[in-house]
Design a protein around this motif. Structure first.
Motif, short mmCIF file in Angstrom:
data_model
loop_
_atom_site.label_atom_id
_atom_site.label_comp_id
_atom_site.label_asym_id
_atom_site.label_seq_id
_atom_site.Cartn_x
_atom_site.Cartn_y
_atom_site.Cartn_z
N ILE A 1 5.48 -55.24 64.22
CA ILE A 1 4.82 -56.43 63.70
C ILE A 1 4.01 -56.08 62.45
N GLY A 2 3.34 -54.94 62.48
CA GLY A 2 2.57 -54.51 61.32
C GLY A 2 3.46 -54.27 60.10
N ALA A 3 4.63 -53.67 60.32
CA ALA A 3 5.56 -53.43 59.21
C ALA A 3 6.06 -54.75 58.63
N TYR A 4 6.33 -55.72 59.49
CA TYR A 4 6.80 -57.02 59.01
C TYR A 4 5.68 -57.72 58.23
N ALA A 5 4.46 -57.64 58.73
CA ALA A 5 3.33 -58.23 58.01
C ALA A 5 3.14 -57.54 56.65
N TYR A 6 3.25 -56.23 56.63
CA TYR A 6 3.14 -55.45 55.39
C TYR A 6 4.19 -55.91 54.39
N GLY B 1 9.26 -46.23 57.74
CA GLY B 1 8.65 -45.25 58.64
C GLY B 1 7.92 -45.91 59.79
N THR B 2 7.21 -46.99 59.50
CA THR B 2 6.51 -47.72 60.54
C THR B 2 7.50 -48.39 61.48
N ASN B 3 8.57 -48.96 60.93
CA ASN B 3 9.61 -49.56 61.78
C ASN B 3 10.27 -48.50 62.67
N LEU B 4 10.53 -47.32 62.12
CA LEU B 4 11.15 -46.25 62.90
C LEU B 4 10.21 -45.79 64.01
N GLY C 1 7.90 -47.58 65.43
CA GLY C 1 7.88 -48.66 66.41
C GLY C 1 9.10 -48.65 67.31
N ALA C 2 10.27 -48.45 66.72
CA ALA C 2 11.50 -48.40 67.51
C ALA C 2 11.48 -47.21 68.47
#
Length: 91
Positions: free
Chosen positions: A20-25, A39-42, A44-45
């Motif tokens: 969610i933070g990566a999407y907001a970013y 990197g944040t998405n990875l 998170g996954a």
């Protein structure tokens, strides 16, 4: 059916926060850094995958596999782009 809030659930919530933070970013920043975004998405996954290995939900586990693959592709694309820009600078 109540699922206990154990360490694996907390890890899953951290993964959710990363995604969610990566999407907001991506939404709020004019020129997002691809390393931060992917990197944040990875991360998170990966965190959600840890949670899903204990609290199995196969469709979500498959989703996280694709999410991680897309993030890895994005990181590789950013690395290739940076290398290409460096080569142009030295010409």
């Amino acid at each position: 059916m109540a699922t206990p809030l154990d360490i694996y659930s907390i890890i899953g919530f951290l993964g959710t926060a990363c995604i969610i933070g990566a999407y907001a970013y991506l939404t709020f920043v004019n020129e997002p850094n691809p390393y931060v975004l992917h990197g944040t998405n990875l991360a998170g996954a990966a965190l959600l995958t840890v949670s899903l290995l204990v609290h199995t939900n196969l469709p979500s586990l498959v989703l996280e596999g694709f999410w991680a693959a897309i993030a890895l592709y994005g990181i590789a694309k950013a690395i290739r782009g940076r290398s290409a820009r460096k080569e142009e600078t030295f010409k």
